[in-house]
Scaffold this motif. Structure first.
Motif, PDB file in Angstrom:
ATOM      1  N   VAL A  34       0.828  -1.201   0.000  1.00  0.00           N
ATOM      2  CA  VAL A  34       0.000   0.000   0.000  1.00  0.00           C
ATOM      3  C   VAL A  34       0.867   1.258   0.000  1.00  0.00           C
ATOM      4  N   CYS A  35       1.971   1.249   0.744  1.00  0.00           N
ATOM      5  CA  CYS A  35       2.844   2.425   0.734  1.00  0.00           C
ATOM      6  C   CYS A  35       3.552   2.569  -0.605  1.00  0.00           C
ATOM      7  N   ARG A  36       3.803   1.464  -1.280  1.00  0.00           N
ATOM      8  CA  ARG A  36       4.334   1.558  -2.640  1.00  0.00           C
ATOM      9  C   ARG A  36       3.299   2.202  -3.552  1.00  0.00           C
ATOM     10  N   PHE A  37       2.032   1.863  -3.318  1.00  0.00           N
ATOM     11  CA  PHE A  37       0.936   2.499  -4.054  1.00  0.00           C
ATOM     12  C   PHE A  37       0.897   4.003  -3.775  1.00  0.00           C
ATOM     13  N   ILE A  38       1.077   4.397  -2.505  1.00  0.00           N
ATOM     14  CA  ILE A  38       1.078   5.818  -2.145  1.00  0.00           C
ATOM     15  C   ILE A  38       2.199   6.545  -2.882  1.00  0.00           C
ATOM     16  N   MET A  39       3.393   5.954  -2.883  1.00  0.00           N
ATOM     17  CA  MET A  39       4.535   6.589  -3.525  1.00  0.00           C
ATOM     18  C   MET A  39       4.331   6.720  -5.030  1.00  0.00           C
ATOM     19  N   MET A  47       3.286  15.067  -6.599  1.00  0.00           N
ATOM     20  CA  MET A  47       3.504  15.454  -5.212  1.00  0.00           C
ATOM     21  C   MET A  47       4.995  15.561  -4.908  1.00  0.00           C
ATOM     22  N   ARG A  48       5.337  16.469  -4.024  1.00  0.00           N
ATOM     23  CA  ARG A  48       6.715  16.604  -3.572  1.00  0.00           C
ATOM     24  C   ARG A  48       7.039  15.485  -2.579  1.00  0.00           C
ATOM     25  N   SER A  49       8.326  15.368  -2.254  1.00  0.00           N
ATOM     26  CA  SER A  49       8.770  14.279  -1.382  1.00  0.00           C
ATOM     27  C   SER A  49       8.153  14.341   0.011  1.00  0.00           C
ATOM     28  N   THR A  54       4.545  12.450   4.348  1.00  0.00           N
ATOM     29  CA  THR A  54       3.465  12.692   5.308  1.00  0.00           C
ATOM     30  C   THR A  54       2.320  11.712   5.100  1.00  0.00           C
ATOM     31  N   ALA A  55       1.994  11.416   3.857  1.00  0.00           N
ATOM     32  CA  ALA A  55       0.924  10.458   3.569  1.00  0.00           C
ATOM     33  C   ALA A  55       1.263   9.081   4.137  1.00  0.00           C
ATOM     34  N   CYS A  56       2.516   8.660   3.981  1.00  0.00           N
ATOM     35  CA  CYS A  56       2.925   7.354   4.507  1.00  0.00           C
ATOM     36  C   CYS A  56       2.890   7.333   6.031  1.00  0.00           C
ATOM     37  N   VAL A  57       3.326   8.417   6.660  1.00  0.00           N
ATOM     38  CA  VAL A  57       3.296   8.482   8.127  1.00  0.00           C
ATOM     39  C   VAL A  57       1.858   8.471   8.629  1.00  0.00           C
ATOM     40  N   LEU A  83      -5.275  14.067   2.490  1.00  0.00           N
ATOM     41  CA  LEU A  83      -5.028  14.810   3.717  1.00  0.00           C
ATOM     42  C   LEU A  83      -3.608  15.377   3.747  1.00  0.00           C
ATOM     43  N   ALA A  84      -2.640  14.594   3.292  1.00  0.00           N
ATOM     44  CA  ALA A  84      -1.250  15.072   3.284  1.00  0.00           C
ATOM     45  C   ALA A  84      -1.089  16.293   2.393  1.00  0.00           C
ATOM     46  N   GLY A  85      -1.824  16.320   1.283  1.00  0.00           N
ATOM     47  CA  GLY A  85      -1.770  17.490   0.408  1.00  0.00           C
ATOM     48  C   GLY A  85      -2.220  18.747   1.126  1.00  0.00           C
ATOM     49  N   LYS A  86      -3.225  18.619   1.975  1.00  0.00           N
ATOM     50  CA  LYS A  86      -3.701  19.762   2.757  1.00  0.00           C
ATOM     51  C   LYS A  86      -2.681  20.167   3.813  1.00  0.00           C
TER      52      LYS A  86
END
Length: 249
Positions: A34-39, A47-49, A54-57, A83-86
């Motif tokens: 799932v985190c590979r999916f997020i990345m 998205m920036r790094s 933040t999304a993964c955390v 949410l991380a984008g916000k």
């Protein structure tokens, strides 16, 4: 690989009443995928790094409090991206998140039409975002290793022969190792400073670059509270993630 749910609630795949089926190794693989999916989704969304980190955390802190079998992990991941984008002031539209996620699981498919299924999925993402906020008590701002790694790289660069530094991609390797750290729960188990030191330590050793000896090791000079044991623990967790990647292919 299982895709995101289009249900109107965030809960899915409830644990059976007998409690059977608990498998920490399987859960770890699920979180890695799932985190590979997020990345991958984050990169396609531009998205920036730091927002991706933040999304993964957010994802790992959420599942640190709840059982993975109580919620659809890919839906949670989509919500953490939103949410991380916000949080990091790089707002991503829910429509873009949904369409990129849909393409991730259905390669070559056309964007979703604005039909009932789309609006149900959009509502699910928004409702799941609220659930994440409540579970984390609205504590969604985190300190990442990125700023520390940048500082450490600048400090170490001044100590290394400039020709040797230019011939070896220490900085690029350190940043790549740092990003890989977010595929696992190590991103919430270790302090940001220790992760930054360990990724730089591993990169330097990988290319055989040695720093001048002094009364203390270079990593102790840069970070007072880090020990060799801390560095080894971070590297061990990172190597475990690479082993996990081989098993998840």
């Amino acid at each position: 690989m299982e895709g995101p749910s289009s249900r109107s609630t965030a809960t899915a795949r409830r644990r059976d009443s007998s409690g059977e089926g608990d498998d920490p190794a399987r859960d770890t693989k699920t979180h890695f995928r799932v985190c590979r999916f997020i990345m991958e989704t984050g990169m396609k969304l531009g998205m920036r790094s730091v927002p991706m980190a933040t999304a993964c955390v957010l994802y790992y802190r959420f599942f640190d409090r709840v059982c993975v079998r109580d919620y659809e992990p890919y839906l949670v991941a989509m919500s953490t991206i939103y949410l991380a984008g916000k949080v990091e002031e790089q707002h991503i539209r829910t429509r873009d998140i949904i369409n990129v996620s849909h393409r991730y699981f259905n390669s070559g498919s056309a964007p979703l039409e604005c039909n009932k299924e789309f609006w149900e999925l959009r509502d699910s993402v928004v409702q799941c975002e609220l659930l994440i906020l409540r579970q984390l008590n609205f504590q969604v701002s985190f300190e990442h290793p990125h700023k520390y790694l940048l500082h450490y790289l600048l400090s170490v660069r001044s100590l290394v022969n400039r020709h040797a530094w230019s011939r070896t991609p220490v900085a690029e390797t350190s940043w790549a190792l740092l990003q890989d750290c977010y595929h696992g729960a190590m991103c919430i188990r270790h302090s940001p400073q220790h992760i930054a030191i360990a990724t730089l330590y591993l990169a330097l050793n990988s290319y055989g670059l040695e720093l001048p000896d002094g009364e203390r090791a270079w990593w102790q000079v840069l970070c007072d509270d880090v020990t060799q044991k801390d560095i080894d623990a971070v590297i061990s967790d990172l190597l475990h993630l690479y082993d996990m990647e081989a098993k998840c292919i």
